[in-house]
Design a protein around this motif. Structure first.
Motif, PDB file in Angstrom:
ATOM      1  N   THR A  40       0.827  -1.205   0.000  1.00 37.79           N
ATOM      2  CA  THR A  40       0.000   0.000   0.000  1.00 37.79           C
ATOM      3  C   THR A  40       0.866   1.262   0.000  1.00 37.79           C
ATOM      4  O   THR A  40       0.611   2.202  -0.760  1.00 37.79           O
ATOM      5  N   ILE A  41       1.904   1.281   0.827  1.00 44.31           N
ATOM      6  CA  ILE A  41       2.808   2.433   0.870  1.00 44.31           C
ATOM      7  C   ILE A  41       3.488   2.623  -0.490  1.00 44.31           C
ATOM      8  O   ILE A  41       3.551   3.742  -1.017  1.00 44.31           O
ATOM      9  N   LEU A  42       3.981   1.544  -1.059  1.00 43.16           N
ATOM     10  CA  LEU A  42       4.651   1.634  -2.359  1.00 43.16           C
ATOM     11  C   LEU A  42       3.678   2.044  -3.465  1.00 43.16           C
ATOM     12  O   LEU A  42       4.061   2.760  -4.391  1.00 43.16           O
ATOM     13  N   TYR A  43       2.445   1.598  -3.364  1.00 40.22           N
ATOM     14  CA  TYR A  43       1.441   2.012  -4.346  1.00 40.22           C
ATOM     15  C   TYR A  43       1.301   3.534  -4.342  1.00 40.22           C
ATOM     16  O   TYR A  43       1.282   4.174  -5.400  1.00 40.22           O
ATOM     17  N   ILE A  44       1.208   4.114  -3.155  1.00 40.64           N
ATOM     18  CA  ILE A  44       1.105   5.579  -3.026  1.00 40.64           C
ATOM     19  C   ILE A  44       2.343   6.246  -3.623  1.00 40.64           C
ATOM     20  O   ILE A  44       2.255   7.200  -4.391  1.00 40.64           O
ATOM     21  N   GLU A  45       3.521   5.742  -3.248  1.00 41.81           N
ATOM     22  CA  GLU A  45       4.776   6.342  -3.703  1.00 41.81           C
ATOM     23  C   GLU A  45       4.965   6.222  -5.216  1.00 41.81           C
ATOM     24  O   GLU A  45       5.426   7.149  -5.860  1.00 41.81           O
ATOM     25  N   ILE A  46       4.635   5.084  -5.786  1.00 35.49           N
ATOM     26  CA  ILE A  46       4.880   4.843  -7.208  1.00 35.49           C
ATOM     27  C   ILE A  46       3.841   5.514  -8.094  1.00 35.49           C
ATOM     28  O   ILE A  46       4.169   6.115  -9.112  1.00 35.49           O
ATOM     29  N   GLU A  58      -7.126  -7.976  -1.724  1.00 34.67           N
ATOM     30  CA  GLU A  58      -6.388  -8.943  -0.933  1.00 34.67           C
ATOM     31  C   GLU A  58      -4.941  -8.539  -0.653  1.00 34.67           C
ATOM     32  O   GLU A  58      -4.407  -8.834   0.411  1.00 34.67           O
ATOM     33  N   GLN A  59      -4.276  -7.860  -1.593  1.00 38.03           N
ATOM     34  CA  GLN A  59      -2.864  -7.541  -1.394  1.00 38.03           C
ATOM     35  C   GLN A  59      -2.626  -6.166  -0.769  1.00 38.03           C
ATOM     36  O   GLN A  59      -1.500  -5.762  -0.585  1.00 38.03           O
ATOM     37  N   TRP A  60      -3.694  -5.439  -0.439  1.00 37.88           N
ATOM     38  CA  TRP A  60      -3.563  -4.084   0.095  1.00 37.88           C
ATOM     39  C   TRP A  60      -3.988  -4.036   1.555  1.00 37.88           C
ATOM     40  O   TRP A  60      -4.913  -4.719   1.969  1.00 37.88           O
ATOM     41  N   ALA A  61      -3.333  -3.170   2.323  1.00 34.73           N
ATOM     42  CA  ALA A  61      -3.721  -2.920   3.714  1.00 34.73           C
ATOM     43  C   ALA A  61      -4.735  -1.791   3.755  1.00 34.73           C
ATOM     44  O   ALA A  61      -4.882  -1.028   2.789  1.00 34.73           O
ATOM     45  N   LYS A  62      -5.429  -1.674   4.871  1.00 35.81           N
ATOM     46  CA  LYS A  62      -6.302  -0.508   5.046  1.00 35.81           C
ATOM     47  C   LYS A  62      -5.423   0.735   5.001  1.00 35.81           C
ATOM     48  O   LYS A  62      -4.299   0.736   5.508  1.00 35.81           O
ATOM     49  N   ARG A  63      -5.936   1.781   4.404  1.00 26.31           N
ATOM     50  CA  ARG A  63      -5.099   2.988   4.253  1.00 26.31           C
ATOM     51  C   ARG A  63      -4.690   3.569   5.597  1.00 26.31           C
ATOM     52  O   ARG A  63      -3.592   4.083   5.740  1.00 26.31           O
ATOM     53  N   SER A  64      -5.553   3.473   6.609  1.00 33.04           N
ATOM     54  CA  SER A  64      -5.188   4.007   7.928  1.00 33.04           C
ATOM     55  C   SER A  64      -4.026   3.224   8.534  1.00 33.04           C
ATOM     56  O   SER A  64      -3.116   3.807   9.135  1.00 33.04           O
ATOM     57  N   THR A  65      -4.031   1.917   8.352  1.00 30.04           N
ATOM     58  CA  THR A  65      -2.930   1.080   8.852  1.00 30.04           C
ATOM     59  C   THR A  65      -1.643   1.397   8.107  1.00 30.04           C
ATOM     60  O   THR A  65      -0.580   1.564   8.717  1.00 30.04           O
ATOM     61  N   ALA A  66      -1.714   1.486   6.785  1.00 27.16           N
ATOM     62  CA  ALA A  66      -0.525   1.784   5.985  1.00 27.16           C
ATOM     63  C   ALA A  66       0.024   3.175   6.316  1.00 27.16           C
ATOM     64  O   ALA A  66       1.245   3.349   6.438  1.00 27.16           O
ATOM     65  N   HIS A  67      -0.850   4.134   6.495  1.00 27.56           N
ATOM     66  CA  HIS A  67      -0.421   5.499   6.824  1.00 27.56           C
ATOM     67  C   HIS A  67       0.264   5.523   8.181  1.00 27.56           C
ATOM     68  O   HIS A  67       1.315   6.148   8.364  1.00 27.56           O
ATOM     69  N   GLU A  68      -0.313   4.827   9.148  1.00 26.13           N
ATOM     70  CA  GLU A  68       0.284   4.753  10.486  1.00 26.13           C
ATOM     71  C   GLU A  68       1.672   4.114  10.418  1.00 26.13           C
ATOM     72  O   GLU A  68       2.627   4.599  11.011  1.00 26.13           O
ATOM     73  N   TRP A  69       1.797   3.022   9.660  1.00 31.00           N
ATOM     74  CA  TRP A  69       3.071   2.329   9.551  1.00 31.00           C
ATOM     75  C   TRP A  69       4.099   3.130   8.765  1.00 31.00           C
ATOM     76  O   TRP A  69       5.295   3.055   9.048  1.00 31.00           O
ATOM     77  N   LEU A  70       3.681   3.906   7.782  1.00 32.23           N
ATOM     78  CA  LEU A  70       4.619   4.765   7.065  1.00 32.23           C
ATOM     79  C   LEU A  70       5.281   5.719   8.055  1.00 32.23           C
ATOM     80  O   LEU A  70       6.507   5.880   8.050  1.00 32.23           O
ATOM     81  N   GLY A  71       4.496   6.338   8.913  1.00 30.39           N
ATOM     82  CA  GLY A  71       5.060   7.230   9.934  1.00 30.39           C
ATOM     83  C   GLY A  71       5.997   6.497  10.869  1.00 30.39           C
ATOM     84  O   GLY A  71       7.093   6.986  11.195  1.00 30.39           O
ATOM     85  N   HIS A  72       5.609   5.302  11.293  1.00 35.97           N
ATOM     86  CA  HIS A  72       6.447   4.499  12.182  1.00 35.97           C
ATOM     87  C   HIS A  72       7.770   4.130  11.505  1.00 35.97           C
ATOM     88  O   HIS A  72       8.837   4.236  12.117  1.00 35.97           O
ATOM     89  N   LEU A  73       7.705   3.692  10.249  1.00 32.64           N
ATOM     90  CA  LEU A  73       8.916   3.293   9.531  1.00 32.64           C
ATOM     91  C   LEU A  73       9.852   4.476   9.295  1.00 32.64           C
ATOM     92  O   LEU A  73      11.071   4.328   9.338  1.00 32.64           O
ATOM     93  N   GLN A  74       9.283   5.654   9.063  1.00 32.01           N
ATOM     94  CA  GLN A  74      10.111   6.848   8.868  1.00 32.01           C
ATOM     95  C   GLN A  74      10.766   7.274  10.182  1.00 32.01           C
ATOM     96  O   GLN A  74      11.968   7.519  10.235  1.00 32.01           O
ATOM     97  N   LYS A  75       9.962   7.357  11.251  1.00 34.81           N
ATOM     98  CA  LYS A  75      10.483   7.837  12.535  1.00 34.81           C
ATOM     99  C   LYS A  75      11.515   6.900  13.140  1.00 34.81           C
ATOM    100  O   LYS A  75      12.455   7.346  13.789  1.00 34.81           O
ATOM    101  N   SER A  76      11.355   5.606  12.936  1.00 34.75           N
ATOM    102  CA  SER A  76      12.278   4.629  13.523  1.00 34.75           C
ATOM    103  C   SER A  76      13.569   4.476  12.711  1.00 34.75           C
ATOM    104  O   SER A  76      14.492   3.806  13.153  1.00 34.75           O
TER     105      SER A  76
END
Length: 110
Positions: A40-46, A58-76
């Protein structure tokens, strides 16, 4: 720049998956499927689409979950480690010609 993206292949996931942290178990919330989150994150980026236009399936996460994890992956710092890990693997496999490489940081303000 827009593009097409249908999700990570198994071989791409085999490279990227081990570079990601394992989700911690939180009380009351199941751990997300990080492959779906990353898809989902890569879909947005690409594609350059808006978060509200993320596909459902089936292959996509909920946008709220993906958005939350994008922030987590960036901050960490995980996002940076994934990039560095992929570049290192590609360099070791002689897939990068550093004399012809170019970096355009115009999309990432600092």
């Amino acid at each position: 720049m827009s593009g097409r993206f249908k999700g990570l292949s198994d071989s791409q996931w085999d490279i990227i998956g081990p570079l990601l942290p394992r989700p911690s178990r939180r009380v009351g919330r199941p751990s997300p499927d990080l492959r779906r989150v990353l898809n989902t994150i890569l879909y947005i980026e690409i594609t350059g689409c808006r978060w509200c236009d993320v596909p459902v399936g089936e292959q996509w996460a909920k946008r709220s979950t993906a958005h939350e994890w994008l922030g987590h992956l960036q901050k960490s710092g995980t996002w940076e480690r994934v990039k560095d890990g992929i570049l290192c693997m590609a360099d070791l496999a002689n897939l990068i010609d550093w004399e012809k490489g170019a970096v355009d940081g115009s999309f990432f303000p600092r």
